[in-house]
Write a protein that holds these residues in place. Structure first.
Motif, PDB file in Angstrom:
ATOM      1  N   ASP A   1       0.866  -1.176   0.000  1.00  0.00           N
ATOM      2  CA  ASP A   1       0.000   0.000   0.000  1.00  0.00           C
ATOM      3  C   ASP A   1       0.903   1.226   0.000  1.00  0.00           C
ATOM      4  OD1 ASP A   1      -1.836   2.010   0.329  1.00  0.00           O
ATOM      5  OD2 ASP A   1      -2.649   1.274   2.229  1.00  0.00           O
ATOM      6  N   HIS A   2       0.922   1.952  -1.092  1.00  0.00           N
ATOM      7  CA  HIS A   2       1.855   3.067  -1.205  1.00  0.00           C
ATOM      8  C   HIS A   2       1.600   4.148  -0.156  1.00  0.00           C
ATOM      9  CE1 HIS A   2      -1.578   4.876  -3.337  1.00  0.00           C
ATOM     10  NE2 HIS A   2      -1.012   6.040  -3.096  1.00  0.00           N
ATOM     11  N   ARG A   3       0.372   4.211   0.357  1.00  0.00           N
ATOM     12  CA  ARG A   3       0.067   5.235   1.356  1.00  0.00           C
ATOM     13  C   ARG A   3       0.708   4.938   2.708  1.00  0.00           C
ATOM     14  NH1 ARG A   3      -6.195   4.772  -0.196  1.00  0.00           N
ATOM     15  NH2 ARG A   3      -5.408   2.627  -0.209  1.00  0.00           N
ATOM     16  N   ALA A   4       1.113   3.671   2.909  1.00  0.00           N
ATOM     17  CA  ALA A   4       1.762   3.297   4.166  1.00  0.00           C
ATOM     18  C   ALA A   4       3.279   3.426   4.095  1.00  0.00           C
ATOM     19  CB  ALA A   4       1.391   1.859   4.528  1.00  0.00           C
ATOM     20  N   LEU A   5       3.799   3.818   2.948  1.00  0.00           N
ATOM     21  CA  LEU A   5       5.245   3.925   2.758  1.00  0.00           C
ATOM     22  C   LEU A   5       5.666   5.385   2.669  1.00  0.00           C
ATOM     23  CD1 LEU A   5       5.726   1.180  -0.003  1.00  0.00           C
ATOM     24  CD2 LEU A   5       5.966   0.904   2.473  1.00  0.00           C
ATOM     25  N   ALA A   6       6.926   5.631   2.980  1.00  0.00           N
ATOM     26  CA  ALA A   6       7.489   6.970   2.793  1.00  0.00           C
ATOM     27  C   ALA A   6       7.635   7.236   1.297  1.00  0.00           C
ATOM     28  CB  ALA A   6       8.846   7.071   3.478  1.00  0.00           C
ATOM     29  N   PRO A   7       7.536   8.498   0.868  1.00  0.00           N
ATOM     30  CA  PRO A   7       7.663   8.801  -0.564  1.00  0.00           C
ATOM     31  C   PRO A   7       8.960   8.278  -1.180  1.00  0.00           C
ATOM     32  CG  PRO A   7       6.833  10.713   0.620  1.00  0.00           C
ATOM     33  CD  PRO A   7       7.209   9.703   1.654  1.00  0.00           C
ATOM     34  N   GLU A   8      10.068   8.330  -0.417  1.00  0.00           N
ATOM     35  CA  GLU A   8      11.332   7.845  -0.954  1.00  0.00           C
ATOM     36  C   GLU A   8      11.271   6.353  -1.235  1.00  0.00           C
ATOM     37  OE1 GLU A   8      10.978   9.589   1.786  1.00  0.00           O
ATOM     38  OE2 GLU A   8      11.828  11.542   1.235  1.00  0.00           O
ATOM     39  N   GLU A   9      10.588   5.615  -0.361  1.00  0.00           N
ATOM     40  CA  GLU A   9      10.477   4.168  -0.557  1.00  0.00           C
ATOM     41  C   GLU A   9       9.571   3.843  -1.741  1.00  0.00           C
ATOM     42  OE1 GLU A   9       9.498   0.102   2.001  1.00  0.00           O
ATOM     43  OE2 GLU A   9       9.458   2.087   2.974  1.00  0.00           O
ATOM     44  N   VAL A  10       8.532   4.632  -1.955  1.00  0.00           N
ATOM     45  CA  VAL A  10       7.655   4.416  -3.106  1.00  0.00           C
ATOM     46  C   VAL A  10       8.440   4.624  -4.401  1.00  0.00           C
ATOM     47  CG1 VAL A  10       5.611   5.222  -4.331  1.00  0.00           C
ATOM     48  CG2 VAL A  10       5.589   5.063  -1.839  1.00  0.00           C
ATOM     49  N   ARG A  11       9.227   5.687  -4.460  1.00  0.00           N
ATOM     50  CA  ARG A  11      10.026   5.951  -5.658  1.00  0.00           C
ATOM     51  C   ARG A  11      11.046   4.847  -5.891  1.00  0.00           C
ATOM     52  NH1 ARG A  11       9.067  11.542  -4.072  1.00  0.00           N
ATOM     53  NH2 ARG A  11      10.714  11.463  -2.508  1.00  0.00           N
ATOM     54  N   GLU A  12      11.632   4.346  -4.809  1.00  0.00           N
ATOM     55  CA  GLU A  12      12.612   3.269  -4.945  1.00  0.00           C
ATOM     56  C   GLU A  12      11.958   1.993  -5.473  1.00  0.00           C
ATOM     57  OE1 GLU A  12      15.840   0.762  -2.211  1.00  0.00           O
ATOM     58  OE2 GLU A  12      14.734   2.458  -1.367  1.00  0.00           O
ATOM     59  N   ARG A  13      10.744   1.698  -5.014  1.00  0.00           N
ATOM     60  CA  ARG A  13      10.047   0.504  -5.489  1.00  0.00           C
ATOM     61  C   ARG A  13       9.680   0.633  -6.977  1.00  0.00           C
ATOM     62  NH1 ARG A  13       7.887  -3.342  -1.990  1.00  0.00           N
ATOM     63  NH2 ARG A  13       8.432  -3.018   0.194  1.00  0.00           N
ATOM     64  N   LEU A  14       9.313   1.829  -7.388  1.00  0.00           N
ATOM     65  CA  LEU A  14       9.005   2.035  -8.801  1.00  0.00           C
ATOM     66  C   LEU A  14      10.255   1.853  -9.660  1.00  0.00           C
ATOM     67  CD1 LEU A  14       6.599   5.112  -8.603  1.00  0.00           C
ATOM     68  CD2 LEU A  14       5.984   2.733  -9.105  1.00  0.00           C
ATOM     69  N   GLN A  15      11.390   2.293  -9.158  1.00  0.00           N
ATOM     70  CA  GLN A  15      12.637   2.094  -9.899  1.00  0.00           C
ATOM     71  C   GLN A  15      12.973   0.611  -9.986  1.00  0.00           C
ATOM     72  OE1 GLN A  15      16.249   3.359  -7.941  1.00  0.00           O
ATOM     73  NE2 GLN A  15      17.290   3.758  -9.874  1.00  0.00           N
ATOM     74  N   GLN A  16      12.822  -0.097  -8.863  1.00  0.00           N
ATOM     75  CA  GLN A  16      13.131  -1.523  -8.856  1.00  0.00           C
ATOM     76  C   GLN A  16      12.150  -2.323  -9.716  1.00  0.00           C
ATOM     77  OE1 GLN A  16      13.103  -2.410  -4.684  1.00  0.00           O
ATOM     78  NE2 GLN A  16      15.145  -1.554  -4.314  1.00  0.00           N
ATOM     79  N   ALA A  17      10.937  -1.782  -9.931  1.00  0.00           N
ATOM     80  CA  ALA A  17       9.957  -2.452 -10.780  1.00  0.00           C
ATOM     81  C   ALA A  17      10.141  -2.106 -12.255  1.00  0.00           C
ATOM     82  CB  ALA A  17       8.546  -2.085 -10.338  1.00  0.00           C
ATOM     83  N   GLY A  18      11.070  -1.217 -12.572  1.00  0.00           N
ATOM     84  CA  GLY A  18      11.341  -0.880 -13.970  1.00  0.00           C
ATOM     85  C   GLY A  18      10.284  -0.011 -14.614  1.00  0.00           C
ATOM     86  N   VAL A  19       9.591   0.818 -13.838  1.00  0.00           N
ATOM     87  CA  VAL A  19       8.526   1.670 -14.390  1.00  0.00           C
ATOM     88  C   VAL A  19       9.166   2.879 -15.066  1.00  0.00           C
ATOM     89  CG1 VAL A  19       6.478   3.032 -13.856  1.00  0.00           C
ATOM     90  CG2 VAL A  19       6.936   0.920 -12.589  1.00  0.00           C
ATOM     91  N   VAL A  20       8.871   3.038 -16.357  1.00  0.00           N
ATOM     92  CA  VAL A  20       9.378   4.167 -17.145  1.00  0.00           C
ATOM     93  C   VAL A  20       8.230   4.755 -17.946  1.00  0.00           C
ATOM     94  CG1 VAL A  20      11.688   3.156 -17.331  1.00  0.00           C
ATOM     95  CG2 VAL A  20      10.003   2.702 -19.115  1.00  0.00           C
ATOM     96  N   GLY A  21       8.492   5.915 -18.549  1.00  0.00           N
ATOM     97  CA  GLY A  21       7.463   6.546 -19.366  1.00  0.00           C
ATOM     98  C   GLY A  21       7.157   5.737 -20.611  1.00  0.00           C
TER      99      GLY A  21
END
Length: 565
Positions: free
Chosen positions: A117-137
């Protein structure tokens, strides 16, 4: 009602979208082989973390992000890694790049997925998870999404713009995504909203997509969000980020600035969808929607695994026999891929079966008549005809004065040129030449710096060596001076020698001279007198008188001569 603005220029080419809108999204079958490029986004090239012979599961990490502006790469299905080597890429140059080649096992077995749940995470951790998931434009720019989700520290975020315009002809993958998966798209937009905290969220959709706009409005209402779905006029390239920002907000982003400097950020609808899947379902980006259209019997949109050979994807649309190539992207900004075996990547939103019947060969290029049509059509208010003349003359400095790097290569100028000049090709040539010269200059500057550093190092080493020798000589002289001083103190040296020894304490050169004189004197005194073996009485008396005078003068007597029998 939102007040819409206009951007300068633009064209209205035939849309050719209805062909691929008649069928729902289909899932492409597993290919015989997957070739997954490690570099699929702007930024650093991910480092491979697997090797030939490894067993992998779907969604398993195979390429680790290299730096902040980089995104991870994952296995699109379960199978065996058969190679990690160079393979041809979907690029007009036909150059190759490092890829992970996977042979599917047919089970399509997922690795362990961890929804959050992204709302339970710090913004920095959410961004890190998106990077680790390979999310790009996924709109084409493939910029790592987490890098755009950091708000400016000086400018408050005012508008979050979601790009659903999809202005390029033939492409309909975003249209179908919004029609069939609007709920997940809106949830993904909510993630971006929570991270950036904008004052309002605007979803821009061209007015030739009424079904998609209706589906998005329904999803926004059902989820209780305050997002505003806005239908913008159909005009190419309204789907460009700067153009859509201009239409929806009236803000014009200068070439030297980012949209965040004006309090605006823009994301594609497909990017929002993959962000939601990455966090809420723990699924990294291993597939994307691809429009298969053009010279085919059954145009459709397919969910295709990353790394699938494009020729296998095109077969799903049953291409006609006169198909002679594959265009990746739309007809305005796309290009013919060098080979059908190039893989689908995260930037692949459309594959068009090419044929001369669909895309007739252009008539021969004619001289520029300076009519100005290209300048009127340019959405960035450039002067393409001036850039063309200087690019053709290879005067690349002048092309930069006319801001050639502000050109987004949308193709509007080529589309309206009455002389049928492929202007975009000239601009691409000029940009590549400028980049090549910049690389050469950088290499020359690096070599010069390295040479100057080498010279400096050699001079420093020479100076250090000279200083070391000087210190050694001084130490030797001081040592000998000390010995002379000790001898003088013991009464073994003459008064003149004592004075010389005192001087040697203050002058190393004098000390060296005094030491040499002392050694010579000692050698003379140690040498026995010669030719004194056979002396008569008179000679012996004279010798005795000399020795007596020497003793009276304080001079050491000579060593006695050896008597021989």
């Amino acid at each position: 009602m939102l007040n819409l603005f206009k951007f300068k220029g633009g064209v209205k080419p035939p849309t050719n979208k209805t062909q691929s809108l008649g069928r729902p999204i289909a899932v492409a079958p597993l290919p015989s082989r997957l070739v997954v490029p490690l570099h699929q986004s702007i930024g650093g090239t991910p480092r491979p973390v697997v090797q030939a012979g490894d067993k992998v599961l779907k969604g398993q990490l195979i390429g680790e992000a290299d730096g902040w502006i980089s995104a991870a790469v994952h296995a699109p299905t379960s199978g065996t890694v058969v190679a990690v080597d160079m393979h041809i890429q979907p690029h007009p140059s036909g150059l190759d790049a490092l890829c992970v080649v996977i042979e599917p096992d047919g089970r399509d077995e997922w690795t362990t997925r961890v929804p959050v749940d992204h709302r339970a995470l710090a913004p920095e951790e959410v961004r890190e998870r998106l990077q680790q998931a390979g999310v790009v434009g996924l709109g084409g720019a493939v910029f790592p999404t987490h890098g755009k989700l950091t708000p400016s520290k000086t400018v408050p975020m005012q508008e979050l713009v979601i790009n659903g315009a999809e202005c390029e002809p033939f492409i309909t993958c975003d249209d179908l995504l919004m029609r069939e998966r609007a709920d997940e798209v809106v949830r993904g937009i909510g993630i971006f909203r929570d991270l950036l905290q904008p004052e309002k969220v605007l979803i821009g959709i061209e007015d030739n997509k009424p079904e998609a706009a209706a589906a998005m409005r329904a999803a926004v209402q059902a989820l209780g969000e305050s997002f505003e779905v806005v239908q913008v006029p159909t005009l190419y390239p309204a789907g460009g980020a700067k153009q859509l920002i201009r239409v929806l907000t009236g803000k014009e982003v200068p070439a030297s600035k980012r949209s965040t400097d004006l309090g605006v950020q823009c994301f594609n609808v497909a990017t929002a969808y993959t962000a939601w899947r990455a966090l809420a379902h723990g699924e990294p980006v291993v597939s994307r929607l691809v429009t298969v259209t053009g010279n085919v019997a059954e145009p459709c949109n397919y969910e295709v695994l990353i790394g699938t050979p494009m020729a296998e994807v095109l077969k799903l649309g049953r291409p006609h026999p006169d198909t002679d190539g594959i265009v990746m992207g739309g007809p305005m900004m796309g290009f013919l891929v060098p080979d059908g075996e190039v893989p689908v990547v995260k930037a692949t939103n459309c594959l068009i079966a090419h044929s001369e019947r669909l895309f007739p060969p252009k008539a021969p290029e004619m001289p520029c008549i300076r009519c100005g049509s290209c300048a009127r059509a340019c959405p960035h208010e450039l002067q393409p005809f001036e850039m063309y003349w200087f690019a053709r003359a290879k005067n690349f400095g002048k092309t930069q004065e006319y801001h050639i790097f502000d050109c987004i290569e949308c193709g509007c100028c080529s589309f309206v040129c009455p002389s049928r000049i492929p202007l975009v090709q000239y601009f691409r040539f000029a940009k590549s030449e400028i980049w090549a010269r910049e690389r050469e200059k950088k290499a020359a500057d690096t070599a010069k710096t390295r040479f100057e550093f080498k010279q400096l190092r050699e001079e420093r080493e020479k100076a250090e060596k000279a200083e070391k020798l000087a210190r050694a000589a001084a130490a030797q002289a001081a040592k000998k001076a000390a010995e002379a001083a000790a001898a003088a103190a013991a009464g073994e040296a003459a008064p003149g020698e004592t004075a010389a020894a005192v001087d040697a304490e203050t002058d190393p050169k004098k000390a060296a001279i005094a030491a040499a004189m002392a050694r010579a004197k000692a050698q003379r005194e140690a040498a026995p007198p010669r030719n004194t073996e056979q002396l008569n009485a008179v000679q012996q008396r004279e010798l005795d008188e000399i020795e007596a005078r020497r003793q009276a003068a304080g001079i050491s007597p000579a060593a006695p001569a050896e008597k021989t029998e």
